[in-house]
Design a protein around this motif. Structure first.
Motif, PDB file in Angstrom:
ATOM      1  N   GLY A  39       0.826  -1.208   0.000  1.00  0.00           N
ATOM      2  CA  GLY A  39       0.000   0.000   0.000  1.00  0.00           C
ATOM      3  C   GLY A  39       0.860   1.257   0.000  1.00  0.00           C
ATOM      4  N   GLY A  69       0.299   5.545  -0.024  1.00  0.00           N
ATOM      5  CA  GLY A  69      -0.669   6.631   0.023  1.00  0.00           C
ATOM      6  C   GLY A  69       0.013   7.958   0.263  1.00  0.00           C
ATOM      7  N   LEU A 115      -6.316  13.823   0.919  1.00  0.00           N
ATOM      8  CA  LEU A 115      -5.776  12.728   0.123  1.00  0.00           C
ATOM      9  C   LEU A 115      -5.261  13.261  -1.209  1.00  0.00           C
ATOM     10  CD1 LEU A 115      -5.513   9.643  -0.501  1.00  0.00           C
ATOM     11  CD2 LEU A 115      -7.817   9.784  -1.455  1.00  0.00           C
ATOM     12  N   VAL A 137      -3.646   7.394  -3.694  1.00  0.00           N
ATOM     13  CA  VAL A 137      -3.455   6.140  -2.971  1.00  0.00           C
ATOM     14  C   VAL A 137      -3.557   4.991  -3.964  1.00  0.00           C
ATOM     15  CG1 VAL A 137      -5.904   5.871  -2.319  1.00  0.00           C
ATOM     16  CG2 VAL A 137      -4.119   4.791  -0.931  1.00  0.00           C
ATOM     17  N   THR A 140      -2.398   0.498  -4.570  1.00  0.00           N
ATOM     18  CA  THR A 140      -1.794  -0.737  -4.072  1.00  0.00           C
ATOM     19  C   THR A 140      -0.909  -1.285  -5.181  1.00  0.00           C
ATOM     20  OG1 THR A 140      -3.808  -1.148  -2.813  1.00  0.00           O
ATOM     21  CG2 THR A 140      -2.275  -2.974  -3.037  1.00  0.00           C
ATOM     22  N   ALA A 191      -4.203  -0.258   1.201  1.00  0.00           N
ATOM     23  CA  ALA A 191      -4.274   1.143   0.781  1.00  0.00           C
ATOM     24  C   ALA A 191      -4.663   2.023   1.966  1.00  0.00           C
ATOM     25  CB  ALA A 191      -5.276   1.296  -0.365  1.00  0.00           C
ATOM     26  N   SER A 193      -1.788   2.362   4.368  1.00  0.00           N
ATOM     27  CA  SER A 193      -0.713   3.280   3.955  1.00  0.00           C
ATOM     28  C   SER A 193      -1.083   4.721   4.294  1.00  0.00           C
ATOM     29  CB  SER A 193      -0.418   3.128   2.456  1.00  0.00           C
ATOM     30  OG  SER A 193      -1.477   3.645   1.670  1.00  0.00           O
ATOM     31  N   LEU A 194      -2.373   5.048   4.174  1.00  0.00           N
ATOM     32  CA  LEU A 194      -2.823   6.395   4.526  1.00  0.00           C
ATOM     33  C   LEU A 194      -2.783   6.594   6.047  1.00  0.00           C
ATOM     34  CD1 LEU A 194      -5.798   6.705   2.019  1.00  0.00           C
ATOM     35  CD2 LEU A 194      -3.590   7.896   1.902  1.00  0.00           C
TER      36      LEU A 194
END
Lengths: 178, 178
Positions: free
Chosen positions: B14, B16, B27, B30, B32, B141, B144-145
């Protein structure tokens, strides 16, 4: 044929290059890439990854042989060792150089005939097989040459022609990744 | 400030990117990064390492936040995860971008207030903190954020300003490397 053997490690990463023909193997270069535990992990990986890349660029090996990392051993240091092995594989792949991997026991078996041989025996055979006056030091350097010799002495094993053991390993890795 | 969060993994990695000011986080991108278990390990690492590099080059983040890999968890997949984390750290260091690492529980605590929060709770808070309509999928994903958000919400922690937990971790790694 030039083969680069890599014994991955964060504090000491052994790298050895040998030249091999059907009948003769000789030492081209061997060194230990070191990185200080005082540095940040990313600085250490940058130093090691860059040194491996410089070595590949300079010597242009036709095969890169890397020792497999098993999470079962040395739990505490396995992360750093795996990170360095990942960099070694990445740098080889980036230049399109075929990669072979060997377990520690495959390497020992290839150079001594005994998969459980100790360090001294492996060092002795590295010295003997390459016609050296002394066993290269430290052990990481000798091990990198043993890994390179393994690639020459065993039947060719790149990712496209796996041994039974490699197939088992790959299947286990595949199962774990699902 | 642009932050790239990376949840390392061999099959799914992931990545992001968020933008953060004192009062607002949003955001930017993002995704994968996937690599097929059918490929050789070096081909998989090449694909992932190159994708991370392209992302860094394109977005020019000012900080890369990476989840720490612990050998204690997921013994079978830890090698691949560690290899990818090594590549992520290497690619950031190669471009001189500062790196922060966080344990999974640090990430969970930073975004939910509970270091043992489950995936659903983390996903919910990622959606909420970034003002999204939906929780990003798959979990890699969203994770990762969460890692990128952790870097923004916690006091700055690069290698030069460690927390007590990071110090313990580093000392253990140092001891293991000796």
């Amino acid at each position: 044929m030039l083969v680069l053997g890599i014994d991955p490690g964060l504090t000491r990463c052994g790298v050895g290059i040998i030249s091999a023909t059907k009948s003769k193997r000789s030492l081209i270069a061997v060194e230990t890439i070191r990185s200080s535990p005082e540095l940040s992990i990313e600085a250490r990986l940058l130093a090691i990854g860059s040194a491996i890349d410089a070595l590949i660029e300079h010597h242009e090996p036709e095969l890169v042989a890397v020792e497999r990392v098993f999470a079962q051993h040395n739990l505490r240091s396995v992360t750093g060792t795996a990170q360095v092995s990942g960099l070694a594989l990445f740098q080889a792949a980036r230049r399109g150089i075929p990669v072979s991997y060997y377990t520690p026991s495959e390497v020992k078996a290839a150079v001594t005939g005994n998969g459980r041989a100790d360090k001294a025996q492996v060092g002795f055979m590295v010295k003997s097989l390459l016609g050296l006056d002394e066993i290269p030091k430290p052990a990481d350097a000798a091990d990198s040459l043993a890994i390179a010799l393994c690639a020459v002495l065993r039947p060719q094993q790149t990712s496209n022609s796996e041994t039974a053991a490699q197939r088992v390993w790959r299947n286990a890795a595949r199962a774990a990744a699902k």
